[in-house]
Design a protein around this motif. Structure first.
Motif, PDB file in Angstrom:
ATOM      1  N   ALA A   1     -19.828 -53.241  14.698  1.00  0.00           N
ATOM      2  CA  ALA A   1     -18.488 -53.006  15.253  1.00  0.00           C
ATOM      3  C   ALA A   1     -17.457 -52.878  14.143  1.00  0.00           C
ATOM      4  O   ALA A   1     -16.556 -52.028  14.200  1.00  0.00           O
ATOM      5  N   GLU A   2     -17.597 -53.707  13.106  1.00  0.00           N
ATOM      6  CA  GLU A   2     -16.673 -53.633  11.977  1.00  0.00           C
ATOM      7  C   GLU A   2     -16.839 -52.318  11.223  1.00  0.00           C
ATOM      8  O   GLU A   2     -15.863 -51.727  10.737  1.00  0.00           O
ATOM      9  N   ALA A   3     -18.072 -51.833  11.121  1.00  0.00           N
ATOM     10  CA  ALA A   3     -18.317 -50.532  10.483  1.00  0.00           C
ATOM     11  C   ALA A   3     -17.604 -49.422  11.248  1.00  0.00           C
ATOM     12  O   ALA A   3     -17.032 -48.503  10.646  1.00  0.00           O
ATOM     13  N   HIS A   4     -17.626 -49.491  12.575  1.00  0.00           N
ATOM     14  CA  HIS A   4     -16.924 -48.484  13.375  1.00  0.00           C
ATOM     15  C   HIS A   4     -15.408 -48.591  13.198  1.00  0.00           C
ATOM     16  O   HIS A   4     -14.707 -47.578  13.148  1.00  0.00           O
ATOM     17  N   ARG A   5     -14.902 -49.816  13.112  1.00  0.00           N
ATOM     18  CA  ARG A   5     -13.464 -49.979  12.887  1.00  0.00           C
ATOM     19  C   ARG A   5     -13.060 -49.381  11.541  1.00  0.00           C
ATOM     20  O   ARG A   5     -11.992 -48.758  11.408  1.00  0.00           O
ATOM     21  N   TYR A   6     -13.896 -49.581  10.550  1.00  0.00           N
ATOM     22  CA  TYR A   6     -13.614 -49.043   9.220  1.00  0.00           C
ATOM     23  C   TYR A   6     -13.625 -47.515   9.254  1.00  0.00           C
ATOM     24  O   TYR A   6     -12.760 -46.864   8.642  1.00  0.00           O
ATOM     25  N   MET A   7     -14.565 -46.929   9.979  1.00  0.00           N
ATOM     26  CA  MET A   7     -14.607 -45.479  10.136  1.00  0.00           C
ATOM     27  C   MET A   7     -13.334 -44.975  10.801  1.00  0.00           C
ATOM     28  O   MET A   7     -12.724 -43.988  10.368  1.00  0.00           O
ATOM     29  N   GLU A   8     -12.892 -45.658  11.833  1.00  0.00           N
ATOM     30  CA  GLU A   8     -11.698 -45.229  12.559  1.00  0.00           C
ATOM     31  C   GLU A   8     -10.432 -45.344  11.714  1.00  0.00           C
ATOM     32  O   GLU A   8      -9.480 -44.573  11.907  1.00  0.00           O
ATOM     33  N   ALA A   9     -10.413 -46.277  10.763  1.00  0.00           N
ATOM     34  CA  ALA A   9      -9.239 -46.432   9.896  1.00  0.00           C
ATOM     35  C   ALA A   9      -9.056 -45.242   8.969  1.00  0.00           C
ATOM     36  O   ALA A   9      -7.940 -44.928   8.545  1.00  0.00           O
ATOM     37  N   GLY A  10     -10.155 -44.560   8.626  1.00  0.00           N
ATOM     38  CA  GLY A  10     -10.073 -43.332   7.850  1.00  0.00           C
ATOM     39  C   GLY A  10      -9.740 -43.489   6.379  1.00  0.00           C
ATOM     40  O   GLY A  10      -9.282 -42.532   5.752  1.00  0.00           O
ATOM     41  N   ASN A  11     -10.002 -44.660   5.809  1.00  0.00           N
ATOM     42  CA  ASN A  11      -9.660 -44.872   4.396  1.00  0.00           C
ATOM     43  C   ASN A  11     -10.822 -44.669   3.442  1.00  0.00           C
ATOM     44  O   ASN A  11     -10.653 -44.788   2.230  1.00  0.00           O
ATOM     45  N   GLN A  12     -11.995 -44.363   3.977  1.00  0.00           N
ATOM     46  CA  GLN A  12     -13.171 -44.271   3.114  1.00  0.00           C
ATOM     47  C   GLN A  12     -13.166 -42.999   2.276  1.00  0.00           C
ATOM     48  O   GLN A  12     -12.569 -42.003   2.641  1.00  0.00           O
ATOM     49  N   VAL A  13     -13.845 -43.090   1.148  1.00  0.00           N
ATOM     50  CA  VAL A  13     -14.126 -41.911   0.311  1.00  0.00           C
ATOM     51  C   VAL A  13     -15.643 -41.840   0.214  1.00  0.00           C
ATOM     52  O   VAL A  13     -16.256 -42.511  -0.605  1.00  0.00           O
ATOM     53  N   GLY A  14     -16.243 -41.049   1.097  1.00  0.00           N
ATOM     54  CA  GLY A  14     -17.697 -40.975   1.134  1.00  0.00           C
ATOM     55  C   GLY A  14     -18.260 -41.597   2.389  1.00  0.00           C
ATOM     56  O   GLY A  14     -17.574 -41.761   3.392  1.00  0.00           O
ATOM     57  N   LYS A  15     -19.521 -41.981   2.302  1.00  0.00           N
ATOM     58  CA  LYS A  15     -20.316 -42.385   3.464  1.00  0.00           C
ATOM     59  C   LYS A  15     -20.253 -43.871   3.746  1.00  0.00           C
ATOM     60  O   LYS A  15     -20.248 -44.701   2.837  1.00  0.00           O
ATOM     61  N   ILE A  16     -20.216 -44.208   5.037  1.00  0.00           N
ATOM     62  CA  ILE A  16     -20.364 -45.585   5.491  1.00  0.00           C
ATOM     63  C   ILE A  16     -21.818 -45.762   5.905  1.00  0.00           C
ATOM     64  O   ILE A  16     -22.342 -44.985   6.702  1.00  0.00           O
ATOM     65  N   VAL A  17     -22.457 -46.780   5.355  1.00  0.00           N
ATOM     66  CA  VAL A  17     -23.879 -47.032   5.623  1.00  0.00           C
ATOM     67  C   VAL A  17     -24.055 -48.434   6.164  1.00  0.00           C
ATOM     68  O   VAL A  17     -23.366 -49.372   5.730  1.00  0.00           O
ATOM     69  N   VAL A  18     -24.978 -48.589   7.113  1.00  0.00           N
ATOM     70  CA  VAL A  18     -25.323 -49.893   7.677  1.00  0.00           C
ATOM     71  C   VAL A  18     -26.764 -50.192   7.324  1.00  0.00           C
ATOM     72  O   VAL A  18     -27.654 -49.353   7.536  1.00  0.00           O
ATOM     73  N   THR A  19     -27.018 -51.374   6.746  1.00  0.00           N
ATOM     74  CA  THR A  19     -28.375 -51.748   6.390  1.00  0.00           C
ATOM     75  C   THR A  19     -29.000 -52.611   7.494  1.00  0.00           C
ATOM     76  O   THR A  19     -28.305 -53.319   8.219  1.00  0.00           O
TER      77      THR A  19
END
Length: 332
Positions: free
Chosen positions: A311-329
């Motif tokens: 859920a936190e990974a999805h929140r981070y995606m929605e915030a739009g501040n990433q540079v590159g890929k979000i990965v879940v292990t």
């Protein structure tokens, strides 16, 4: 039994649940994958919220179309794979049929690629979708050539960064756009020939100046909405404006009539045009593998989360501040 992410209703990240679910045995044309890492994509955020290009056909629903792991079992009729093979799953199916947000996932074998030697699970979950998406539009369909200019919106996304490197690989000139100056240096470091900060600069004037008035052979746009009118102004005669996302959430006009009916090609595009066509996927895989082997391509991973923190990974995606890929292990 294994942990699987499901949601029982549309909503925000809070609707995601980690549940024990039986993966089952692979049927004809399927593989059972022990998932090690998952690539998080905006498509999953939209699917969860009920805003994707296809609706959920029934709850509880699964998520995920990109992952890396190891083959655990091979279904009838599948050749070329064996238990223990390190592989990557690419988006080539509907999330109404399959989902890889799980410890164990059934997937169609046609959506699985052998993982290049030396590429770990996190990198294996981060590299294929961005590069297949960028290659498909720019090279396979767009015919990008050396010396051509290409304008890339939302350029700090994983696809945007891959598109920069794909353009460089063929000798083209990638012009990146971003909303604020915060990501300018990261985009230049990734290989952008120029960065246009849309909150401070006029896109049309800057592109025309950068291309000596010729315009861009291609525009690769993830934003859509009313901004396509200005993007259309910078497409060279006979060029193409690809729309592969709709981050703006606003209605998207067709600007051709407003601009006096120029020789403008404007089309939508998804990576499924490449991944569901065996010949296109074969060419795309060869192109990406070549770039990885030469060092021209590399996965761009922004941040890694644990499956328990989906859920936190999805929140981070929605915030739009990433540079590159979000990965879940997954797992240890």
């Amino acid at each position: 039994m294994g942990k699987t992410v499901r949601f029982h209703e549309y909503g925000g990240p809070e609707v995601l649940r980690l549940e024990e679910v039986e993966a089952g045995e692979p049927g004809p044309g399927e593989l059972l994958i022990g998932v090690e890492a998952i690539g998080v994509n905006r498509a999953e955020v939209l699917f969860r919220a009920g805003h994707y290009i296809e609706p959920v056909e029934g709850f509880p629903a699964r998520l995920g179309a990109e992952a890396a792991g190891v083959v655990e079992a091979v279904g009838p009729g599948v050749t070329g794979f064996a238990a223990g093979d390190p592989v990557s799953v690419v988006p080539a199916f509907s999330m109404n049929g399959y989902g890889v947000y799980a410890e164990h996932a059934l997937v169609p074998a046609r959506a699985v690629l052998h993982r290049p030697e030396g590429l770990g699970p996190v990198e294996g979950a981060a590299v294929w979708m961005p590069y297949l998406t960028a290659y498909g539009a720019l090279v396979e369909l767009g015919g990008l050539r050396a010396g051509d200019a290409v304008v890339l919106t939302a350029a700090s996304s994983s696809v945007g960064l891959a598109a920069i490197r794909v353009a460089r690989r063929v000798g083209a000139v990638p012009i990146a756009t971003t909303r604020t100056a915060a990501k300018r240096e990261a985009l230049l470091a990734a290989g952008a020939a120029a960065v246009i900060v849309t909150g401070e600069e006029d896109v049309v004037d800057r592109v025309r100046a950068l291309t000596a008035g010729r315009g861009a052979a291609l525009v690769f746009d993830a934003v859509a909405g009313p901004g396509v009118v200005d993007l259309a102004r910078v497409v060279a005669p006979g060029g193409t404006l690809f729309l592969y996302g709709a981050v703006s959430g606003e209605p998207t006009p067709y600007p051709g009539f407003e601009l006096g009916m120029p020789a403008l090609n404007m089309r939508t595009y998804t990576v499924h045009e490449i991944t569901t066509d065996p010949e296109r996927l074969r060419r795309a895989e060869a192109f990406v593998r070549s770039g990885l082997e030469s060092g021209a391509f590399r996965p761009a991973v922004d941040r890694v989360f644990a499956l328990e923190d989906i859920a936190e990974a999805h929140r981070y995606m929605e915030a739009g501040n990433q540079v590159g890929k979000i990965v879940v292990t997954v797992g240890g």
